[in-house]
Design an enzyme around this catalytic site. Structure first.
Site, short mmCIF file in Angstrom:
data_model
loop_
_atom_site.label_atom_id
_atom_site.label_comp_id
_atom_site.label_asym_id
_atom_site.label_seq_id
_atom_site.Cartn_x
_atom_site.Cartn_y
_atom_site.Cartn_z
N LYS A 187 0.82 -1.22 0.00
CA LYS A 187 0.00 0.00 0.00
C LYS A 187 0.85 1.26 0.00
O LYS A 187 0.46 2.28 -0.55
CB LYS A 187 -0.93 0.01 1.23
CG LYS A 187 -1.94 -1.12 1.24
CD LYS A 187 -3.16 -0.83 0.38
CE LYS A 187 -4.09 -2.03 0.32
NZ LYS A 187 -5.19 -1.87 -0.64
N GLU A 242 -9.79 6.53 2.63
CA GLU A 242 -10.72 5.57 3.21
C GLU A 242 -9.88 4.37 3.63
O GLU A 242 -8.81 4.15 3.09
CB GLU A 242 -11.76 5.14 2.18
CG GLU A 242 -11.34 4.01 1.23
CD GLU A 242 -10.22 4.39 0.28
OE1 GLU A 242 -10.01 5.58 0.04
OE2 GLU A 242 -9.52 3.46 -0.21
N SER A 293 1.79 -9.72 -0.67
CA SER A 293 1.48 -8.29 -0.63
C SER A 293 1.72 -7.63 0.72
O SER A 293 1.95 -6.43 0.80
CB SER A 293 0.03 -8.07 -1.07
OG SER A 293 -0.85 -8.84 -0.26
C1 PLP Z 1 -1.55 -6.89 2.56
C2 PLP Z 1 -2.69 -6.57 1.67
N1 PLP Z 1 -2.83 -7.25 0.52
C3 PLP Z 1 -3.84 -7.01 -0.32
C4 PLP Z 1 -4.81 -6.07 -0.04
C5 PLP Z 1 -5.94 -5.92 -1.01
O1 PLP Z 1 -5.93 -4.74 -1.74
P1 PLP Z 1 -5.56 -4.74 -3.27
O2 PLP Z 1 -6.42 -5.73 -3.95
O3 PLP Z 1 -5.84 -3.33 -3.67
O4 PLP Z 1 -4.13 -5.08 -3.41
C6 PLP Z 1 -4.71 -5.32 1.15
C7 PLP Z 1 -5.71 -4.29 1.48
O5 PLP Z 1 -5.78 -3.73 2.54
C8 PLP Z 1 -3.62 -5.57 2.02
O6 PLP Z 1 -3.49 -4.90 3.16
#
Ligand code: PLP
Lengths: 395, 264
Positions: free
Chosen positions: A87, A109, A376
């Site tokens: 993020k 948000e 992620s």
């Molecule tokens: C670690 C992590 N992965 C994935 C996501 C999902 O978001 P996005 O699909 O935008 O990557 C989030 C959202 O808060 C997150 O904190």
């Protein structure tokens, strides 16, 4: 301004009240102005490298690979970013753009608080004001992250409308933006929203895939066979996929949250089970009933708990370039445990959805194949949920 | 001439009240439409409740939530209009709906059914000019007006939006969401003049109009004044009574008093 760029095939667009149109057009101009601006690029690179710690490593998951007994599994370590997830890539980019556009106030948000924390962090760094809208229900569930944001100097505004979760926080952030459009910048947290947000968030997140592609070639001598990422709004996924979309031999998999199962009403699988509609400014796959009323999503991971998805994913699904699938709460939690025990990495529950699918693919693949997974985020924020889940299970 | 354009010419009150359809009940909405027509308003906006109303403030949000929990759908809104028509009421009705419920219903079908039910036009708050072709085409097939919104921040967009306007142009009087407000955008006068000069249809002003004196003031500047949250707030205060046979009349009288005050 090019009208065509606001769409990904039939999806995307700009479905916002007229009161926001000028702000959105101004943002589009601002975004286009940085695309060829070496000064901006340099400033952003500097923060990505010296503040967030990029490039993030690519880790060969040796024991997880042995466990799966097939293809090799590689992890793109977005969990090692400052604040613990991908993020921050997006908040660095958008906050620098806000500064360039002369906006001193950030509006954001947040669901679980991950994007809220990343926004509060960058606001502190750049000396900006930051207001984070968060559903009352999430404020209660994620007290720790509320405290974190406040510690970083942001104001957290509990949202009491609708289902009191991320979709309602997004509504309220958009309302707040309308009211303060002159001096405020809406820092959206995923690849959703009206044009240019989906394009812009992709631009700031594509560093994930660009790095990972080069790292795969450098470390293994070739491209991966498969690329896997979890899909909430779709920002880490689009950031990872973009570098590989043109590599037609690479199979790409997006993993949504199946919650308690795709055969229940409690899931967040907009692409797998939703149908096209308009939510939060763009035309994409969304979860809604036959009357067009939005249905609240469910996932054990707050970051995937959203009834919509970025419009480019809708397009990639439609043209068949990406295969979208879904993983249940239970399967994701199993993957959390696996990664902890086999690799010494505690993943975010969101990321564990991608891991679960990667392990499944690896177990069916041959040893010559290589699967690249976007890890992620890290699981620190999920300690409460993970503990509760496994305690409940052992009782 | 469309029913709406005609209403602006013949009606002198210049008042366009907004109701959340099906709130607090289908029957109460029908009673309120009759009441407003009796008081001589120019037209009535009937709001289709939506789960995610980004342009609305807390008063209308809450009313819409309650209507939704009563199971109100677009078909019910058409049935409400049909009922008041069958009862001989000819007040112009405007369908106010977010885009997604219309898309779900089908744009062609929604235009046809709205016309059949007796609507004169549509207001779609999250459908800006650039995205409006599909719906406009369908509405034109059945001679319904797509009423566009313009805001004080619309600036150079005003001209092109006003040029395609049908029915009237809805001028947003203050930034932010619908709601009760003390003051309007500081450049309201010059904004309204700008819209007036680019528009061939009447102009109406709304968002945050709540008192009789505001209505008085705005009436002199625009052809119509839209009153939403302030009226819905009255309905909310009478929510229980409006649904009880023996208390209904008193509640309606209270609301009638409020409307009379707006018109005084
Ligand atoms: C670690 C992590 N992965 C994935 C996501 C999902 O978001 P996005 O699909 O935008 O990557 C989030 C959202 O808060 C997150 O904190």
């Amino acid at each position: 301004m090019t009208k065509s760029s606001s769409r990904f095939g039939a999806f995307g667009g700009r479905f916002v009240p007229e009161t926001l149109m000028n702000a959105v057009l101004e943002l589009e101009q601002g975004f286009e102005s940085i695309l060829n601006d070496p000064t901006f690029e340099k400033e952003m690179r500097d923060l990505l490298v010296n503040y967030s710690g990029r490039p993030t490593p690519l880790t060969f998951a040796k024991r997880l690979t042995e466990f799966a007994g097939g293809a090799e599994i590689y992890l793109k370590r977005e969990d090692l970013n400052h604040t613990g997830a991908h993020k921050i890539n997006n908040t660095i980019g958008q906050a620098l753009l806000a500064k360039k556009m002369g906006k001193r106030k950030l509006i954001a948000e947040t669901g679980a608080g991950q994007h809220g924390v990343a926004s509060a962090t960058i606001a502190a760094l750049l000396g900006m004001e930051c207001k984070v809208y968060m559903g009352e229900e999430d404020v209660r569930r994620q007290a720790q992250n509320v405290f974190r944001m406040e510690l970083l100097g942001a104001e957290v505004v509990p949202v009491t409308s609708g289902s009191r979760t991320l979709k309602d926080a997004t509504n309220e952030a958009m309302r707040a933006w309308v009211a303060a459009v002159e001096d405020s910048f809406y820092l959206i947290g995923s690849a959703v929203g009206p044009h240019p947000y989906p394009q812009m968030v992709k631009y700031f997140q594509r560093v994930i895939g660009d790095e990972a592609r080069a790292q795969m070639i450098e470390q293994t001598g070739s491209l991966p066979t498969d690329v896997v990422a979890c899909v909430g709004g779709g920002s880490n996924a689009i950031g990872m996929f973009t570098a590989f979309v043109e590599d037609s031999a690479v199979k790409i998999h997006g993993v949504e949250a199946a919650g308690k199962g795709l055969d229940t009403n409690e899931h967040a699988a907009s692409l797998s089970l939703g149908r096209p509609g308009v939510l939060h400014g763009s035309f994409s796959y969304i979860l809604h009933d036959e009357n067009g009323q939005i249905i609240p999503a469910h996932s054990i991971s707050a970051g995937l708990d959203y009834p919509g998805v970025g419009p480019e994913h809708a397009h990639l699904k439609e043209i068949g370039r990406v295969r979208y699938t879904a993983v249940t709460d239970e399967q994701a939690m199993e993957a959390v445990k696996l990664l902890c025990r086999l690799e010494g990495i505690i993943p975010a529950i969101e990321s564990a959805h991608a891991l679960s699918e990667a392990v499944r693919l690896a177990s069916q693949g041959s040893v010559a194949e290589k699967i690249l997974v976007c890890l992620s985020g890290r699981g620190d924020k999920d300690m409460g949920t993970i503990r509760e889940y496994f305690q409940g299970e052992s009782e | 001439m469309s029913r709406l354009a005609n209403a602006f010419q013949t009606n002198q009150t210049n008042l366009i009240p907004y109701l959340v359809a099906g709130y607090p009940s289908v029957e109460a909405t029908i009673d309120l439409i009759h009441l407003l027509a009796e008081e001589g308003v120019t037209a009535i906006e009937l709001g289709v409740p939506f789960s995610d109303p980004v342009a609305d403030g807390p008063i209308i949000q809450l009313a819409a939530e309650k209507a939704l929990s009563n199971g109100i759908t677009l078909s019910d809104v058409f049935a409400i209009a049909q009922t008041v028509r069958d009862q001989g009421n000819t007040i112009p009705l405007i369908l106010f709906s977010y885009y997604n419920p219309l898309l779900s219903y089908g744009l062609e079908k929604v235009a046809i059914d709205a016309e059949k039910a007796g609507f004169s036009g549509f207001i779609v708050p999250d459908l800006p000019y650039e995205e409006s072709d599909l719906l406009r085409t369908q509405l034109e097939q059945v001679s319904l007006d797509l009423i566009p919104l313009v805001a004080p921040t619309s600036e150079e967009r005003v001209a092109k939006i006003a040029a395609t306007a049908k029915g009237f142009v809805y001028c947003v009087s203050s930034l932010g969401t619908t709601g009760v407000r003390q003051s309007f955008a500081s450049n309201l006068d010059s904004f309204l003049q700008q819209v007036r000069s680019s528009s061939r249809v009447p102009i109406a002003v709304g968002f945050g109009v709540s008192t009789a004196s505001q209505v008085q003031e705005l009436r002199t500047k625009a052809d119509g004044v839209i009153v939403g949250s302030a009226l819905v707030k009255q309905v909310t205060e009478m929510e229980q009574a409006l649904c009880k046979e023996d208390e209904k009349q008193v509640a309606l009288n209270t609301i009638r008093g409020f409307v009379k005050k707006l018109l005084s």
